[in-house]
Design an enzyme around this catalytic site. Sequence first.
Site, PDB file in Angstrom:
ATOM      1  N   THR A   1       0.850  -1.183   0.000  1.00  0.00           N
ATOM      2  CA  THR A   1       0.000   0.000   0.000  1.00  0.00           C
ATOM      3  C   THR A   1       0.889   1.237   0.000  1.00  0.00           C
ATOM      4  O   THR A   1       1.784   1.360   0.838  1.00  0.00           O
ATOM      5  CB  THR A   1      -0.909   0.016   1.240  1.00  0.00           C
ATOM      6  OG1 THR A   1      -1.639  -1.212   1.301  1.00  0.00           O
ATOM      7  CG2 THR A   1      -1.879   1.180   1.190  1.00  0.00           C
TER       8      THR A   1
ATOM      9  N   LYS B   1       2.281   4.669   0.784  1.00  0.00           N
ATOM     10  CA  LYS B   1       2.225   5.576   1.930  1.00  0.00           C
ATOM     11  C   LYS B   1       3.079   6.818   1.641  1.00  0.00           C
ATOM     12  O   LYS B   1       4.064   6.719   0.928  1.00  0.00           O
ATOM     13  CB  LYS B   1       2.742   4.875   3.198  1.00  0.00           C
ATOM     14  CG  LYS B   1       2.062   3.551   3.519  1.00  0.00           C
ATOM     15  CD  LYS B   1       0.639   3.732   3.988  1.00  0.00           C
ATOM     16  CE  LYS B   1       0.035   2.378   4.415  1.00  0.00           C
ATOM     17  NZ  LYS B   1      -1.333   2.518   4.917  1.00  0.00           N
TER      18      LYS B   1
ATOM     19  N   HIS C   1     -11.490  -3.701  -0.476  1.00  0.00           N
ATOM     20  CA  HIS C   1     -11.056  -3.254   0.852  1.00  0.00           C
ATOM     21  C   HIS C   1     -12.258  -3.260   1.792  1.00  0.00           C
ATOM     22  O   HIS C   1     -13.379  -2.977   1.376  1.00  0.00           O
ATOM     23  CB  HIS C   1     -10.450  -1.850   0.776  1.00  0.00           C
ATOM     24  CG  HIS C   1      -9.613  -1.511   1.973  1.00  0.00           C
ATOM     25  ND1 HIS C   1     -10.162  -1.209   3.203  1.00  0.00           N
ATOM     26  CD2 HIS C   1      -8.270  -1.434   2.138  1.00  0.00           C
ATOM     27  CE1 HIS C   1      -9.187  -0.960   4.069  1.00  0.00           C
ATOM     28  NE2 HIS C   1      -8.035  -1.095   3.451  1.00  0.00           N
TER      29      HIS C   1
ATOM     30  N   SER D   1      -2.724  -7.793   5.548  1.00  0.00           N
ATOM     31  CA  SER D   1      -2.182  -6.441   5.479  1.00  0.00           C
ATOM     32  C   SER D   1      -2.367  -5.755   6.820  1.00  0.00           C
ATOM     33  O   SER D   1      -3.418  -5.876   7.437  1.00  0.00           O
ATOM     34  CB  SER D   1      -2.902  -5.647   4.378  1.00  0.00           C
ATOM     35  OG  SER D   1      -2.487  -4.308   4.351  1.00  0.00           O
TER      36      SER D   1
END
EC number: 4.1.1.39
Length: 474
Positions: A172, A174, A293, A378
């Site tokens: 992911t 960031k 998600h 995750s």
Amino acid sequence: MAYSATQTKKGYQAGVKDYRLTYYTPDYTPKDTDVLACFRVTPQPGVPPEEAGAAVAAESSTGTWTTVWTDLLTDLDRYKGRCYDIEPVPGEENQYFCFVAYPLDLFEEGSVTNMLTSIVGNVFGFKALKALRLEDVRIPVAYLKTFQGPPHGIQVERDKLNKYGRPLLGCTIKPKLGLSAKNYGRAVYEALRGGLDFTKDDENINSQPFQRWRDRYLFVMEAVHKAQAETGEIKGHYLNVTAPTCEEMFKRAEFAKEIGAPIIMHDYLTAGFTANTSLAKWCRDNGILLHIHRAMHAVIDRQKNHGIHFRVLAKCLRMSGGDHLHAGTVVGKLEGDRAITMGFVDLMRENYVEADRSRGIFFTQDWASMPGVMPVASGGIHVWHMPALVEIFGDDAVLQFGGGTLGHPWGNAPGATANRVALEACIQARNEGRDLAREGNEIIREAAKWSPELAAACELWKEIKFEFKPVDTL
């Protein structure tokens, strides 16, 4: 002839009567076509468990607070929900598992939205209950066959990617908010070039003033194509198409398709099941993978005595449609007991799952060959977790390292390389017969001797642990 509310007609007596007189049926044997539900019920003081369970069955099916004469216009015995069994919850005071059977005719075909509206839409605010939690559901094959399910499933995804015999690696990007589209694309390229299979939009990156969706899509896909050309591997980035309206969602999905995106992403709980089912059907028609998600899930599933357990939300997602679904890590920063997590992971990806109370599975579930959903681990994971993740999840999973990639002291690409080396080392060791649970740290140390990127990651995160007891336990 007109009748007053208190007059008696043939077969009808106005007034209020206990729910259990109609909806508690302990002699009932559930049919193969019934939708079954297990509720954890906490009655108010003075409310018997039979009345509480019957109230749940009534208010989530045909009942209301008083007798109505229009009951005579239908066959109530055919359509009503039935509380057919009640068990005390072990170790808890005044909590009961109430099992309810719903006739199949109560639900619209292919509609998770309608199913949830019936089962949990109104009853959770019922005053006679202090708390209520939906623990599990059994979806009959007759109802499952009205759903498309995942757009593609695990095997088709592997064939599209040409990647077999190991979990997939993701990251992911960031910080999740604040990057310009160009800098965002740079981070994507570095992570994919370093060895990852996927990178990902975070759940709350949609189309904000600092980064409009079209700009992000263009820079990201430039990075994906460049990384693919340089590595010879198929790569992807989960482009989040979640939007304020369904029309805008499809507009973004179409643009992602036009620029060659192999996979898109959706926040299924915040966007809703109607939007998600529509998008899943579009993805199958257009050959695009769909990453899901679970943003907002803990608001619904975190409390032990009230809400909806995630295993139900996971089943609903498999029916609604998605190729990936975030499922916790067991070992990272997010909530997740191992037995319970693996229970709903199996419900996501296996074709047939037996009831097993030790894993929180109350009903045997036959998925009738519906494609499986790949679980995504995750949240707070790094290279030292790799052996445990491979041992727990096996091959059919996505292991997603956000901070565990981008937090590497040498940058994004070395962080990705460290994760890829750690994964390949664990897969090789497992295939050679070594025990990842016992020898995991040794396997990582051995690999770090010839990978400076992995050695640096091991040194940085050697003291990092998330040692909190899970809330979601049996």
